[in-house]
Design a protein around this motif. Structure first.
Motif, PDB file in Angstrom:
ATOM      1  N   GLU A 378       0.833  -1.210   0.000  1.00 30.97           N
ATOM      2  CA  GLU A 378       0.000   0.000   0.000  1.00 30.97           C
ATOM      3  C   GLU A 378       0.866   1.258   0.000  1.00 30.97           C
ATOM      4  N   ARG A 379       0.435   2.227  -0.812  1.00 33.49           N
ATOM      5  CA  ARG A 379       1.171   3.477  -0.928  1.00 33.49           C
ATOM      6  C   ARG A 379       0.232   4.658  -0.689  1.00 33.49           C
ATOM      7  N   SER A 380       0.807   5.767  -0.308  1.00 32.96           N
ATOM      8  CA  SER A 380       0.025   6.962  -0.032  1.00 32.96           C
ATOM      9  C   SER A 380      -0.528   7.554  -1.321  1.00 32.96           C
ATOM     10  N   THR A 383       1.553  11.043  -1.616  1.00 31.29           N
ATOM     11  CA  THR A 383       2.992  11.069  -1.895  1.00 31.29           C
ATOM     12  C   THR A 383       3.449   9.959  -2.831  1.00 31.29           C
ATOM     13  N   GLY A 384       2.654   8.906  -2.952  1.00 31.79           N
ATOM     14  CA  GLY A 384       3.060   7.779  -3.779  1.00 31.79           C
ATOM     15  C   GLY A 384       4.076   6.871  -3.116  1.00 31.79           C
ATOM     16  N   GLU A 385       4.469   7.201  -1.880  1.00 33.95           N
ATOM     17  CA  GLU A 385       5.468   6.398  -1.172  1.00 33.95           C
ATOM     18  C   GLU A 385       4.788   5.316  -0.338  1.00 33.95           C
ATOM     19  N   GLU A 386       5.602   4.354   0.087  1.00 33.03           N
ATOM     20  CA  GLU A 386       5.097   3.331   1.003  1.00 33.03           C
ATOM     21  C   GLU A 386       4.573   3.989   2.273  1.00 33.03           C
ATOM     22  N   ILE A 387       3.488   3.452   2.798  1.00 28.79           N
ATOM     23  CA  ILE A 387       2.977   3.959   4.064  1.00 28.79           C
ATOM     24  C   ILE A 387       3.751   3.347   5.228  1.00 28.79           C
ATOM     25  N   LYS A 389       7.086   0.562   5.796  1.00 25.59           N
ATOM     26  CA  LYS A 389       8.082  -0.405   5.364  1.00 25.59           C
ATOM     27  C   LYS A 389       8.103  -1.586   6.329  1.00 25.59           C
TER      28      LYS A 389
END
Length: 393
Positions: A378-380, A383-387, A389
């Motif tokens: 799942e990503r934000s 931001t497109g980043e991992e929520i 790790k």
């Protein structure tokens, strides 16, 4: 110990919305709402310092740890207590309780430490008191039940400055924003929303917002604080790995205050002893390990102006902030299948962290928390980043 930055922002450093709340008239009913880190407590504290000189202004907090942090932030000697301790003390004074008449005059309760508010209201009707000149500044007002407010209104209290966020309700008895507005007779102009998050980095705010459950409000705005330190969940096999990471994190920068959040009192005591008994030679002196339990009767021995490690259960961190937060997921439980309440607890815990957030889960056992954590991919949306790790240690 190394000194850390722990001070109240100056009035000229407040945002426009915070200044608007600060400048509200002295008398009246007001509510300030906002997510963690928006400065609700900052405004409440400044208001108290502004008006406390008449000795009829009381700052009421959710718990003793938050009360201690508030007193350390302030330079004024105002009356700061937990809301329930103050409520019990007030009742005892009004009924003129003494040790001789204790059984007849003690607070009527439905259960230990749970007042019977209906009986208290009836008692207060007979007293005919008038507290219309007193002011109550109430931090975390959503965690107090409707009956608590009813009793004070019956006594003639008219001046309420309540800061609240219904997504941070973690008590069994609480009040929603809608209920508080009705109780206090608030109009739209009497409610100010604070929307800017000044505490968390963007990755921590994204993770905290994942647990946001308040359907009546939009999710809090993300702060403009990018960071490469995305929250990490560690699957561990031995406890030694956890203590080593926490102590190592402190050793890298002794000016940071680290919060270790645990789900039970047994865990709290065990980890506090484990960290105190560390025998490994490190670059810096051993940190001060602080903790608190309600049996200490309000005697909180935590200095928030210095770096160190603080071990607390999840309810005791309400309203507090740390530079780095570690959360032990083992033994968290869902009560009465109420997944929303569990999410709110994680919303509160995660949002305590200013810079870094780490979670630990024993890889040998299933955990109810898995049901609410972000998935591995799942990503934000923002931001497109991992929520979150994931790592194994």
């Amino acid at each position: 110990m190394a000194k850390r930055i722990f001070s109240l922002p100056r009035i000229d450093e407040l945002t426009d919305d915070q200044k608007k709340a600060y400048r509200l008239p002295k008398y009246g009913q007001y509510m300030i709402v906002g997510s963690p880190g928006t400065g609700k407590s900052v405004v409440a504290l400044h208001r108290t310092e502004k008006f406390f000189e008449n000795k009829e202004c009381f700052f009421l907090t959710f718990n003793h740890v938050l009360s201690t942090a508030t007193k350390q932030l302030s330079t004024s000697d105002f009356d700061c207590q937990t809301a329930m301790s103050w409520f019990y003390d007030l009742y005892w004074k009004l009924v003129e309780g003494t040790y001789l008449n204790f059984d007849n005059m003690k607070m009527p309760e439905r259960a230990p430490h749970k007042p019977d508010y209906e009986q208290v209201v009836e008692k207060y009707k007979d007293l005919k008191k008038d507290f219309n000149n007193h002011q109550l500044v109430i931090d975390e007002g959503q965690d107090l039940p409707e009956g608590w407010y009813d009793c004070l209104i019956e006594l003639g209290f008219e001046n309420f400055f309540v800061v609240a966020d219904q997504n941070q309700q973690i008590t069994e008895e609480h009040s929603s924003r809608k209920v508080l507005q009705a109780l206090l007779g608030l109009e739209k102009k009497d409610v100010i929303e604070l929307k800017e998050n000044w505490r968390n980095t963007a990755p921590i705010a994204v993770f905290a917002n994942y647990f946001f459950t308040d359907k009546s409000s939009p999710k809090p705005k993300l702060p403009d604080r990018p960071s490469a330190d995305i929250p990490i969940l560690f699957d561990y096999r031995t406890i030694d790995k956890i203590s080593e990471m926490i102590l190592g994190e402190y050793d890298r920068d002794p000016s940071k205050l680290i919060g270790l959040v645990v789900p039970t009192e047994n865990k709290r005591e065990w980890y506090a002893r484990k960290l105190v008994n560390d025998q490994i030679a490190r670059s810096n002196p051993q940190p001060v390990i602080s903790t608190y339990h309600y049996s200490q009767k309000g005697k909180v021995n935590i200095d928030f102006s210095y770096g160190g490690i603080v071990v607390l259960n999840d309810k005791s961190v309400k309203g507090i902030e740390f530079d780095t937060v570690f959360i032990i997921l083992d033994d968290f439980k869902m009560i009465n299948n109420d997944i929303e309440s569990l999410k709110k607890r994680f919303y509160v815990m995660a949002s305590r962290a200013r810079e870094k957030l780490f979670l630990f889960k024993n890889s040998k056992f299933d955990n109810i928390v898995d049901e609410i954590l972000p998935g591995p991919v799942e990503r934000s949306d923002k931001t497109g980043e991992e929520i979150l790790k994931r790592r194994k240690i």
